[in-house]
Design an enzyme around this catalytic site. Structure first.
Site, PDB file in Angstrom:
ATOM      1  N   GLU A   1     -23.103 -17.074 117.274  1.00  0.00           N
ATOM      2  CA  GLU A   1     -22.495 -18.406 117.245  1.00  0.00           C
ATOM      3  C   GLU A   1     -21.067 -18.254 116.745  1.00  0.00           C
ATOM      4  OE1 GLU A   1     -23.671 -22.924 115.831  1.00  0.00           O
ATOM      5  OE2 GLU A   1     -25.127 -21.306 115.735  1.00  0.00           O
TER       6      GLU A   1
ATOM      7  N   GLU B   1     -27.180 -22.214 104.990  1.00  0.00           N
ATOM      8  CA  GLU B   1     -27.087 -23.297 105.968  1.00  0.00           C
ATOM      9  C   GLU B   1     -28.085 -24.406 105.666  1.00  0.00           C
ATOM     10  OE1 GLU B   1     -27.020 -23.699 110.842  1.00  0.00           O
ATOM     11  OE2 GLU B   1     -27.980 -21.964 109.917  1.00  0.00           O
TER      12      GLU B   1
END
Length: 899
Positions: free
Chosen positions: A475, A748
């Protein structure tokens, strides 16, 4: 230095010290004043002198003595500057006593190639292209040229579509990593400028370069390779000035040669493979036999904008020794061992090894270990994050450090194949944009101190030319929502003005024909072109935050139109002023990773509520920008729009009973923080918010959108105790839970790993994600009490208002502001409060001591009303407030009654 002087120091041009290759035709100049903390030290006048020679007469500009206290972003107003011209500058300042002091620094800036016609070089490349999922070796390029006379100055202007490492006569040029960085290569690319005068010799010289795929043609996110182009390209122009007045230009063209060699694969996500047996020693020096090399292919630049770099370069700034954590596992000639750096970071490993030719080393990287002590790599998804090195058999040892890749990792597994391979050294090298450190925070709670360290390391690990979400999986994108929630904390920790100046240009380049802002910037094809509420609004939030922190008016000037178009598009798309989805099937990301949404990733707060709240906020920010820029009519227009959206919000989302629709913590927080409620209904919503927190066992349930504002809202509404309970909560969800689990960066997810469930969903489970680190701004601004006055941006006037609470007995913070260093250090005891602060020269502050109004307050032993530099003393139930001139202060407050 005498007590009566104020010396200009820390001279900067466009945020940089002595920059090379500027494109700004009217660069801005800034400085600090060093008065050794003298009370009331300030500048009353200044004179800027700019010359074409060091120590020469000001033939380019003499501003004359100007009565002004401005020392930030003074615009060059002299003769027009030409390409490659160097300008030397100094400044004189007059202090409040009329004494004049000259800067002892002799600073300069140097222009780059200002016009497209200045570029004589051509884009060149190799021939191999690979495919969407298949990489090819990296091209090596070279050219030998002759220097026949003494050189007075030589500059290299260089860039790539892909990544480059430039070399001259066997030496690497500069220390930039992953240059030229990431932009939308379909529109612009940045070039770098280097002084290479010391590297040239009279006679033959060789200019070399090797190229990596980078973002241009390597893997980007999950979409495979070649998003922008098929193969890396190189553009370089060496300009040589001779003592006799002649100038030579050596540019890339068809006379260059290339070959493929030991760098077999270089990919940011997958890793790097290097076979040292294929090296060609001396390829970047004169005398090398390149008859077997091919002529470089000249390529089309496709009209791409060439622009001098706007932000700081990426550099290797930290090294950590690896500690073995497993015994070697040996089978036949294969040896496996795991190492721990003790810190999750973004970067790569450096090895020094000995072994026979053909022996191989494989490096695998991971952030975590699984329950069996093996690398946890499931969360990397398709990113291999693996480097390979094949030894050449040097008996004296050989070194390997990848060039064109980076990984997010704490643990590394080293596998060697071959007899008698000895690892002599193994070191982790951290990479990040080279942002000056500006902030420090610490307190009496070691867990909070570790949280601050984790915030800092996550910022480092995700600020690599672009503010990315994570550095490890497939990502690593510039998610706009992550950036906007964190930008205020980022500006405390580091000087991020130039970094976000660059990214604001990326945002402007990414704005669509419909004026929407994509979810990630630089944009990629696989994600929506409208980032939605809280994400797209980065286009207004980030520049306004940078303006507040650095007084960068030019940033607003250049991007006001982008911001206004964005808000105008919202107004056009939503006639009833309720911001809904604009792309069928995509409603935005909601309150991402909130815990109040029945297991939904985007939380339980209505998306239309989030959208409308941010619509009002962005409209109000654009109104503020217009006001700063003197656009009074537009300021009234957008302020009226913000008021209308506020009214629409109340009609749609505020119930008759005074609650906010959805009833989530984030719904309450947004309504309160963005001032969307009628005054009579604020108390009810505050009560709802605190009740929800209490019901959850004094835990938060907010996600990306609500968490940054939550502690600020609680503080502003009189619930500081609740804010501290959330800060010091150790069970998840909380900021400290990951710290108690040994985290060295931010996670996260609030529950990225738990003892009972193990790892969260590997499809999205980064352990280096800075979004939740937005709490850092509250640590600086509320706990330590350092905040900018919104009416005087750039910390020209400072708000110093610490808020002791929780079980903290002390806290301290330092901030290298645009005007100088601010500090606040307090210690709280039984009926006593000690506070030491520094207000930098040429600024003022409003200080509030959080003590009872009847407390006895002294400054350096003197009663407060007799202390020099202290004025406008006011005592209220909230504390003792006073106005401060610049200087160092030591306050002590004592009282007998209960606080």
């Amino acid at each position: 230095m005498s007590q009566a002087t104020c010396r200009p120091v820390h001279l900067r041009c466009e945020y940089f010290e002595n920059p090379l290759g500027l494109d700004e035709r009217q660069p801005r100049l800034s400085w600090w004043l060093d008065a050794e903390h003298r009370r009331g030290a300030r500048q009353t006048a200044c004179q800027i002198l700019v010359s074409s020679e060091p120590g020469g007469a000001p033939d380019l500009w003499d501003s004359g003595k100007k009565a002004s206290d401005a020392s930030l972003h003074l615009v060059y107003g002299g003769k027009p500057l030409r390409s490659r011209q160097r300008a030397w500058w100094r400044v004189k300042v007059w202090d409040e006593h009329g004494h004049c002091t000259d800067s002892t620094e002799r600073a300069f800036w140097e222009m780059g190639l200002l016009d497209r016609g200045d570029w004589k070089a051509q884009w060149i490349a190799g021939t191999l292209t690979g495919g969407r999922w298949t990489a090819v070796p990296a091209p090596y390029l070279r050219k030998t040229f002759f220097v026949g006379a003494r050189v007075t100055r030589a500059r290299l202007y260089v860039t790539a579509l892909g990544l480059y490492e430039a070399r001259l006569n066997g030496q690497r040029i500069g220390d930039f990593q992953l240059a030229p960085g990431w932009t939308d290569y379909r529109k612009r690319v940045h070039y770098q400028a280097f002084d290479v005068t010391p590297l040239l010799v009279v006679g033959d010289n060789t200019f070399g370069a090797l190229l990596g795929d980078g973002w241009y043609c390597g893997h980007v996110a999950w979409r495979g390779r070649q998003m922008y182009g098929e193969r890396p390209k190189f553009l370089a122009q060496l300009v040589i000035d001779y003592l006799d007045g002649r100038t030579d230009v050596i540019g890339t063209d068809s006379t260059w040669k290339f070959s493929y060699g030991p760098l077999l694969e270089s990919d940011l996500l997958m890793g790097e493979s290097y076979d040292a047996r294929l090296e060609f020693p001396g390829w970047d020096k004169p005398g090398f036999d390149d008859r077997g090399w091919q002529a470089a292919r000249v390529c089309n630049g496709n009209g791409i904008i060439l622009e001098s770099m706007l932000g700081p370069p990426i550099r290797a700034r930290h090294e950590l020794r690896a500690r073995p954590i497993s015994e070697p596992s040996v089978s036949r000639q294969r040896r496996l061992r795991r190492y721990d750096l003790g810190q999750n970071l973004t970067g790569r490993m450096r090895l020094r090894v000995k072994g026979p030719a053909g022996a191989t080393i494989t490096l695998r990287h991971a952030e975590m270990l699984d329950k069996d002590g093996r690398l946890y790599v499931a969360n990397l998804r398709t990113a291999r994050a693996t480097d390979h090195y094949t030894l050449r058999g040097d008996t004296g040892g050989e070194a390997f450090e990848p060039r064109f890749t980076f990984h997010g990792f704490r643990y590394v597994e080293v596998e060697t194949r071959g007899p008698e391979v000895e690892i002599e050294e193994i070191v982790g090298v951290a990479l990040h944009s080279d942002l000056p450190s500006t902030g420090e925070f610490s307190c009496s709670d070691p867990l909070i101190n570790q949280l601050q360290k984790n915030i800092l390391w996550s910022q480092r690990g995700n600020f690599l030319d672009v503010p990315t979400d994570c550095p490890q999986r497939d990502e690593r994108l510039g998610w706009t929502g992550d950036a906007q929630v964190f930008v205020r904390t980022a500006a405390f920790n580091m000087e991020v003005a130039a970094f976000f100046r660059k990214w604001m240009q990326d945002l402007a380049d990414a704005q669509t024909e419909r004026s929407t802002i994509p979810a990630v910037v630089p944009a990629i094809d696989d994600l929506p072109l409208d980032g939605g509420p809280g994400w797209a609004d980065a286009v207004t939030i980030c520049p306004w935050t940078i303006y507040q922190c650095y007084a960068d008016r030019r940033l607003l000037e250049r991007h006001y139109a982008t911001c206004a178009r964005f808000v105008d598009a919202l107004r056009t798309a939503h006639a009833d002023l309720i911001r809904r989805k604009t792309i069928p099937g995509d409603e935005g990301h909601g309150d991402w990773l909130a815990l109040d949404g029945s297991n939904k990733l985007d939380g339980g707060t209505p998306k239309e509520l989030i959208g409308t709240a941010f619509f009002a906020h962005s409209a109000r920010l654009v109104a503020a920008m217009a006001d700063v820029l003197g656009k009074k009519v537009e300021a009234k227009k957008y302020a009226a729009l913000a008021d209308s959206v506020r009214t629409a919000f109340q009609h749609k989302f505020v119930t008759r009973e005074g609650s906010v629709a959805g009833g989530t913590q984030t719904a309450c927080v947004l309504a309160l923080h963005f001032d969307l409620l009628p005054p009579q209904q604020r108390a009810r919503v505050v009560a709802d918010l605190v009740k929800d927190i209490e019901t959850r066992g004094w835990k938060l349930a907010t996600g990306f959108v609500g968490s940054p504002y939550l502690p600020h809202v609680l503080t502003a509404t009189g619930h500081l105790d609740t804010a501290y309970r959330l800060l010091q909560q150790k069970q998840w969800p909380s900021w400290l839970y990951a710290v108690t689990q040994g985290a060295t960066t931010l996670w996260e997810r609030w529950d990225g790993w738990t003892p009972d469930r193990g790892f969260q969903d590997p499809g999205m489970n980064s352990f280096n994600h800075y979004a939740s680190g937005a709490i850092g701004a509250w640590l600086y601004a509320v706990v330590a009490g350092i905040e900018v006055d919104p009416g005087q941006p750039g910390y020209k006037h400072i708000r110093l208002q610490p808020h002791p609470g929780g079980n903290l007995s002390s806290a301290r913070a330092r901030l290298a502001s645009p005007h100088g260093e601010i500090s606040s250090a307090w210690r709280s005891g039984a009926r006593r409060f000690d506070w030491e602060i520094v207000v930098p020269a040429n600024t003022t502050a409003t200080a509030r001591l959080p003590v009872p109004p009847k407390a006895r307050v002294t400054e350096a032993g003197k009663p407060l009303d007799q202390a020099p530099g202290v004025a406008k003393i006011v005592r209220t139930k909230d504390g003792v407030t006073c106005h401060l001139a610049s200087g160092r202060y030591r306050f002590t407050a004592e009282w007998t009654e209960k606080k």
